[in-house]
Design an enzyme around this catalytic site. Structure first.
Site, short mmCIF file in Angstrom:
data_model
loop_
_atom_site.label_atom_id
_atom_site.label_comp_id
_atom_site.label_asym_id
_atom_site.label_seq_id
_atom_site.Cartn_x
_atom_site.Cartn_y
_atom_site.Cartn_z
N HIS A 142 -10.18 1.09 1.95
CA HIS A 142 -9.72 2.42 2.41
C HIS A 142 -10.90 3.33 2.71
CE1 HIS A 142 -5.40 2.22 2.26
NE2 HIS A 142 -5.39 1.81 1.01
N CYS A 164 0.85 -1.19 0.00
CA CYS A 164 0.00 0.00 0.00
C CYS A 164 0.88 1.24 0.00
CB CYS A 164 -0.88 -0.03 1.25
SG CYS A 164 -2.01 1.36 1.39
N HIS A 185 -9.29 -3.69 -2.26
CA HIS A 185 -8.26 -3.00 -1.48
C HIS A 185 -8.63 -1.51 -1.36
CE1 HIS A 185 -3.91 -2.26 -0.29
NE2 HIS A 185 -4.31 -1.05 -0.61
N GLU A 186 -9.00 -0.90 -2.50
CA GLU A 186 -9.35 0.52 -2.49
C GLU A 186 -10.64 0.77 -1.73
OE1 GLU A 186 -6.97 2.47 -3.18
OE2 GLU A 186 -5.84 0.81 -4.03
#
Length: 185
Positions: A158, A111, A154-155
């Site tokens: 966030h 990341c 993954h995004e």
């Protein structure tokens, strides 16, 4: 232009906060920010520009909280293992369906906000269907699998205050849950 000095690093509370929805249509400023995030990814993947501006390659994506903006928007720019290209700036992305089966990258995840290696497998849904609004104001529905599904999840994490290493089994970082296969096999 976004550079590495703009990237928020782990430990900053904004990375643990659930981001707010973007009111649609997005403002000109929100569109500009998202376009800049996409530009950062493209620049970071261009060897010459990355060297010139000292950019760490954004392998897949960048979420707004990573540049200090707690809004539900992220950019992705990458090719999957089959050479299919994904390049999007998305507002209010959400998973509307997913597989039971899971997958992971055998070399783990990294990341831009994490300046250290975190060994371990990050189990994610093998297939997802994602809905969002793109930079042109169109509603998009994307059916993603394998590597693409991993990058988008993954995004999305966030935007929910979740870091990739939160998914790693604390007792056994290389534990492979049932019904889970490596993405890169």
């Amino acid at each position: 232009m976004i550079t590495m000095k703009d990237i928020i690093r782990e430990g900053d509370p904004i990375l643990r906060k659930v981001a707010s929805d973007v009111e649609l249509p997005p403002t000109a400023e929100e569109k500009n920010i998202l376009e800049s995030m996409l530009e950062f990814l493209k620049n970071s993947q261009d060897e010459e520009l990355a060297k010139k501006y000292d950019l760490r390659p954004g392998v897949g994506g960048l979420a707004a909280p990573q540049i200090g903006i707690s809004k539900r928007m992220f950019a992705v720019h990458f090719q999957d293992f089959d050479g299919a290209e994904y390049s999007y700036g998305l507002f209010n992305p959400k998973i509307v369906s997913h597989s039971v089966a899971k997958t992971y990258l055998s070399n783990g995840e990294g990341c831009l906000s994490v300046d250290r290696e975190v060994p371990g497998y990050v189990p994610r849904y093998q297939k997802i269907t994602l809905k969002a609004t793109d930079l042109n104001g169109n509603e998009v529905k994307l059916k993603l699998k394998g590597y693409a599904a991993i990058v988008f999840q993954h995004e999305l994490d966030h935007l929910n205050g979740v870091m990739f290493y939160d998914h790693i089994n604390k007792g056994d970082p290389f534990f492979i849950p049932d019904n889970t296969i490596a993405c890169d096999q």
